[in-house]
Each structure stands twice: as structure tokens, then as C-alpha cells.
Design a protein around this motif. Structure first.
Motif, PDB file in Angstrom:
ATOM      1  N   LEU A 250       0.745  -1.229   0.403  1.00 35.34           N
ATOM      2  CA  LEU A 250       0.139  -0.173   0.115  1.00 35.34           C
ATOM      3  C   LEU A 250       0.876   1.094   0.047  1.00 35.34           C
ATOM      4  O   LEU A 250       0.911   2.570  -0.570  1.00 35.34           O
ATOM      5  CB  LEU A 250      -0.818  -0.250   0.755  1.00 35.34           C
ATOM      6  N   THR A 251       1.880   0.844   0.441  1.00 38.63           N
ATOM      7  CA  THR A 251       2.893   2.476   0.644  1.00 38.63           C
ATOM      8  C   THR A 251       3.181   2.271  -0.251  1.00 38.63           C
ATOM      9  O   THR A 251       3.287   3.689  -1.159  1.00 38.63           O
ATOM     10  CB  THR A 251       4.153   3.054   2.223  1.00 38.63           C
ATOM     11  N   ALA A 252       4.382   1.418  -0.469  1.00 38.27           N
ATOM     12  CA  ALA A 252       4.615   2.372  -2.376  1.00 38.27           C
ATOM     13  C   ALA A 252       4.367   1.742  -3.347  1.00 38.27           C
ATOM     14  O   ALA A 252       4.193   2.887  -4.134  1.00 38.27           O
ATOM     15  CB  ALA A 252       5.380   0.208  -2.753  1.00 38.27           C
ATOM     16  N   GLY A 253       2.333   1.724  -3.353  1.00 33.03           N
ATOM     17  CA  GLY A 253       1.502   1.923  -4.219  1.00 33.03           C
ATOM     18  C   GLY A 253       1.666   3.063  -4.123  1.00 33.03           C
ATOM     19  O   GLY A 253       1.429   4.286  -5.496  1.00 33.03           O
ATOM     20  N   GLY A 254       1.073   3.764  -3.214  1.00 34.14           N
ATOM     21  CA  GLY A 254       0.865   5.322  -2.933  1.00 34.14           C
ATOM     22  C   GLY A 254       1.974   6.693  -3.725  1.00 34.14           C
ATOM     23  O   GLY A 254       1.338   7.268  -4.166  1.00 34.14           O
ATOM     24  N   VAL A 255       3.074   5.691  -2.572  1.00 34.30           N
ATOM     25  CA  VAL A 255       4.030   6.769  -3.311  1.00 34.30           C
ATOM     26  C   VAL A 255       4.319   6.711  -4.531  1.00 34.30           C
ATOM     27  O   VAL A 255       4.225   7.547  -5.791  1.00 34.30           O
ATOM     28  CB  VAL A 255       5.866   6.230  -2.636  1.00 34.30           C
ATOM     29  N   PHE A 256       3.828   5.556  -4.779  1.00 33.04           N
ATOM     30  CA  PHE A 256       4.100   5.675  -6.635  1.00 33.04           C
ATOM     31  C   PHE A 256       3.670   6.823  -7.450  1.00 33.04           C
ATOM     32  O   PHE A 256       3.684   7.622  -8.000  1.00 33.04           O
ATOM     33  CB  PHE A 256       4.298   4.039  -7.105  1.00 33.04           C
ATOM     34  N   LEU A 257       2.024   5.848  -6.737  1.00 34.26           N
ATOM     35  CA  LEU A 257       0.762   7.207  -7.300  1.00 34.26           C
ATOM     36  C   LEU A 257       0.957   8.639  -7.009  1.00 34.26           C
ATOM     37  O   LEU A 257       0.332   9.378  -8.212  1.00 34.26           O
ATOM     38  CB  LEU A 257      -0.130   6.287  -6.940  1.00 34.26           C
ATOM     39  N   ALA A 258       1.593   9.108  -6.445  1.00 35.12           N
ATOM     40  CA  ALA A 258       1.596  10.178  -5.966  1.00 35.12           C
ATOM     41  C   ALA A 258       2.767  11.021  -6.920  1.00 35.12           C
ATOM     42  O   ALA A 258       2.844  11.868  -6.840  1.00 35.12           O
ATOM     43  CB  ALA A 258       2.008  10.191  -4.041  1.00 35.12           C
ATOM     44  N   LEU A 259       3.572  10.133  -7.207  1.00 32.21           N
ATOM     45  CA  LEU A 259       4.515  10.757  -7.812  1.00 32.21           C
ATOM     46  C   LEU A 259       4.314  10.899  -8.675  1.00 32.21           C
ATOM     47  O   LEU A 259       5.555  11.393 -10.373  1.00 32.21           O
ATOM     48  CB  LEU A 259       6.031  10.464  -7.527  1.00 32.21           C
ATOM     49  N   ARG A 260       2.567  10.892 -10.236  1.00 34.52           N
ATOM     50  CA  ARG A 260       2.610  10.466 -11.539  1.00 34.52           C
ATOM     51  C   ARG A 260       2.342  11.685 -11.461  1.00 34.52           C
ATOM     52  O   ARG A 260       2.188  12.957 -10.599  1.00 34.52           O
ATOM     53  CB  ARG A 260       0.966   9.945 -11.575  1.00 34.52           C
ATOM     54  N   GLY A 261       2.079  13.000 -12.667  1.00 36.07           N
ATOM     55  CA  GLY A 261       2.134  13.257 -13.600  1.00 36.07           C
ATOM     56  C   GLY A 261       0.303  13.907 -13.539  1.00 36.07           C
ATOM     57  O   GLY A 261       0.441  15.581 -13.496  1.00 36.07           O
ATOM     58  N   GLN A 262      -0.523  13.253 -13.537  1.00 40.45           N
ATOM     59  CA  GLN A 262      -1.684  14.078 -12.925  1.00 40.45           C
ATOM     60  C   GLN A 262      -2.290  13.891 -11.953  1.00 40.45           C
ATOM     61  O   GLN A 262      -1.652  13.227 -10.568  1.00 40.45           O
ATOM     62  CB  GLN A 262      -2.631  12.846 -13.625  1.00 40.45           C
ATOM     63  N   THR A 263      -3.208  14.454 -11.787  1.00 35.45           N
ATOM     64  CA  THR A 263      -3.860  14.607 -10.837  1.00 35.45           C
ATOM     65  C   THR A 263      -4.873  13.744  -9.882  1.00 35.45           C
ATOM     66  O   THR A 263      -4.577  13.381  -8.380  1.00 35.45           O
ATOM     67  CB  THR A 263      -4.570  16.518 -10.340  1.00 35.45           C
ATOM     68  N   PHE A 264      -4.886  13.304 -10.620  1.00 35.17           N
ATOM     69  CA  PHE A 264      -6.475  12.031 -10.049  1.00 35.17           C
ATOM     70  C   PHE A 264      -5.281  10.688  -9.824  1.00 35.17           C
ATOM     71  O   PHE A 264      -5.622  10.686  -8.464  1.00 35.17           O
ATOM     72  CB  PHE A 264      -7.313  11.300 -11.249  1.00 35.17           C
ATOM     73  N   PRO A 265      -4.098  10.542  -9.831  1.00 32.50           N
ATOM     74  CA  PRO A 265      -3.262   9.055  -9.499  1.00 32.50           C
ATOM     75  C   PRO A 265      -2.933   9.350  -7.980  1.00 32.50           C
ATOM     76  O   PRO A 265      -2.408   9.341  -7.108  1.00 32.50           O
ATOM     77  CB  PRO A 265      -2.108   9.239 -10.828  1.00 32.50           C
ATOM     78  N   VAL A 266      -2.356  11.506  -8.107  1.00 38.60           N
ATOM     79  CA  VAL A 266      -1.522  11.969  -7.087  1.00 38.60           C
ATOM     80  C   VAL A 266      -2.851  11.707  -5.468  1.00 38.60           C
ATOM     81  O   VAL A 266      -2.669  11.110  -4.878  1.00 38.60           O
ATOM     82  CB  VAL A 266      -1.610  13.454  -7.202  1.00 38.60           C
ATOM     83  N   VAL A 267      -3.846  11.533  -6.367  1.00 36.13           N
ATOM     84  CA  VAL A 267      -5.374  11.662  -4.902  1.00 36.13           C
ATOM     85  C   VAL A 267      -5.350  10.086  -4.548  1.00 36.13           C
ATOM     86  O   VAL A 267      -5.499   9.987  -3.349  1.00 36.13           O
ATOM     87  CB  VAL A 267      -6.907  12.258  -5.694  1.00 36.13           C
ATOM     88  N   LEU A 268      -5.588   9.501  -5.949  1.00 35.31           N
ATOM     89  CA  LEU A 268      -4.996   8.116  -4.892  1.00 35.31           C
ATOM     90  C   LEU A 268      -4.181   7.959  -4.377  1.00 35.31           C
ATOM     91  O   LEU A 268      -4.318   6.681  -3.758  1.00 35.31           O
ATOM     92  CB  LEU A 268      -5.361   7.305  -6.966  1.00 35.31           C
ATOM     93  N   GLY A 269      -2.593   8.167  -5.283  1.00 34.74           N
ATOM     94  CA  GLY A 269      -1.830   7.539  -3.972  1.00 34.74           C
ATOM     95  C   GLY A 269      -2.210   8.243  -3.003  1.00 34.74           C
ATOM     96  O   GLY A 269      -1.362   8.258  -1.755  1.00 34.74           O
ATOM     97  N   LEU A 270      -2.223   9.396  -2.154  1.00 34.31           N
ATOM     98  CA  LEU A 270      -2.615   9.400  -0.566  1.00 34.31           C
ATOM     99  C   LEU A 270      -3.143   9.034  -0.573  1.00 34.31           C
ATOM    100  O   LEU A 270      -3.213   8.795   0.582  1.00 34.31           O
ATOM    101  CB  LEU A 270      -2.944  10.973  -0.780  1.00 34.31           C
ATOM    102  N   THR A 271      -4.029   8.681  -0.799  1.00 31.54           N
ATOM    103  CA  THR A 271      -5.427   7.813  -0.061  1.00 31.54           C
ATOM    104  C   THR A 271      -4.883   6.652  -0.191  1.00 31.54           C
ATOM    105  O   THR A 271      -5.320   6.028   1.272  1.00 31.54           O
ATOM    106  CB  THR A 271      -6.916   7.873  -1.174  1.00 31.54           C
ATOM    107  N   LEU A 272      -4.086   5.809  -0.974  1.00 29.21           N
ATOM    108  CA  LEU A 272      -3.380   4.859  -0.579  1.00 29.21           C
ATOM    109  C   LEU A 272      -2.712   4.982   0.656  1.00 29.21           C
ATOM    110  O   LEU A 272      -2.569   3.689   1.974  1.00 29.21           O
ATOM    111  CB  LEU A 272      -2.788   3.754  -1.826  1.00 29.21           C
ATOM    112  N   MET A 273      -1.556   5.647   0.580  1.00 30.59           N
ATOM    113  CA  MET A 273      -0.599   6.078   2.033  1.00 30.59           C
ATOM    114  C   MET A 273      -1.514   5.962   3.194  1.00 30.59           C
ATOM    115  O   MET A 273      -1.321   6.025   4.455  1.00 30.59           O
ATOM    116  CB  MET A 273       0.004   7.013   1.463  1.00 30.59           C
ATOM    117  N   SER A 274      -2.696   7.200   2.857  1.00 28.46           N
ATOM    118  CA  SER A 274      -3.619   7.573   4.409  1.00 28.46           C
ATOM    119  C   SER A 274      -3.857   5.678   5.065  1.00 28.46           C
ATOM    120  O   SER A 274      -4.228   5.248   5.717  1.00 28.46           O
ATOM    121  CB  SER A 274      -4.784   7.894   3.973  1.00 28.46           C
TER     122      SER A 274
END
Length: 114
Positions: A12-36
């Protein structure tokens, strides 16, 4: 079981960090959610939960469980919901003003080194 929980928290942490470092806003929001979710699971597991024992000490109880991890997770859920709602509204506002959903406001075909 501990290894499985540690693996799930790590994924969950690795997926959240990977998505939070993406270029679009939707993956960033999903990454923050996975990290939480990973943080909530970590807090919940660290509480050494006991089944069938009360969270309040009494004379009749054989034992008790610590209610603090459950309270921390409940508070973290509320905070992460508010943070996610704020991030979504911020992403929608940026999309409306900039015309795209890239986190730095540039289009995909623009030079990234400029």
C-alpha cells in the motif's frame, strides 16, 4: 500473519508513493488515499488488538484492550477523508483554471526541460 500484514502495508505504501509521484492529479489523489490506508492499517495493527475483552478497565473484566489505536484510526479516517476532499476540490479548480490536469500546469507536448 505478521509478515502478511507487513507485506500489505508495504505494498500500500509503495503503491501510494508511486501514484503520488505521477504527473496527473487523479493518480496523486489515489496515491494519497493509499498512503492514508497504509498508515491506518499500521496504527491499527500496532495496537495489539484483543478479541472479546472490553476497552475499559473494570473489576469484573479479566483483561482489557487499549482503546487508543482504535481512536487514532478513527481520527485518521476523518482527517484523510477531509484531506482527500480538499485535494479533489483543489485538482478540479486547477483543471478549470489551467485547462489540463497535469500537476505542474503544462501540457504533455510541451518541453519538460524548459
Amino acid at each position: 500473519m505478521e509478515m502478511l500484514i507487513a507485506l500489505v502495508i508495504g505494498v500500500l505504501t509503495a503503491g501510494g508513493v508511486f501514484l503520488a509521484l505521477r504527473g496527473q492529479t487523479f493518480p496523486v489523489v489515489l496515491g494519497l488515499t493509499l498512503m492514508s490506508y497504509a498508515v491506518n492499517l499500521f496504527l491499527f495493527v500496532m495496537g495489539r488488538l484483543a478479541i472479546g475483552v472490553p476497552p475499559v478497565i473494570s473489576a469484573a473484566a479479566e483483561g482489557y484492550t487499549d482503546p487508543l489505536p482504535q481512536a487514532l484510526v478513527l481520527t485518521a479516517i476523518v482527517i484523510s477523508f477531509g484531506m482527500t476532499a480538499f485535494a479533489i476540490v483543489l485538482a478540479l479548480k486547477a483543471r478549470a483554471e489551467l485547462g489540463n490536469d497535469h500537476v505542474d500546469g503544462r501540457h504533455h507536448n510541451e518541453d519538460r526541460h524548459a
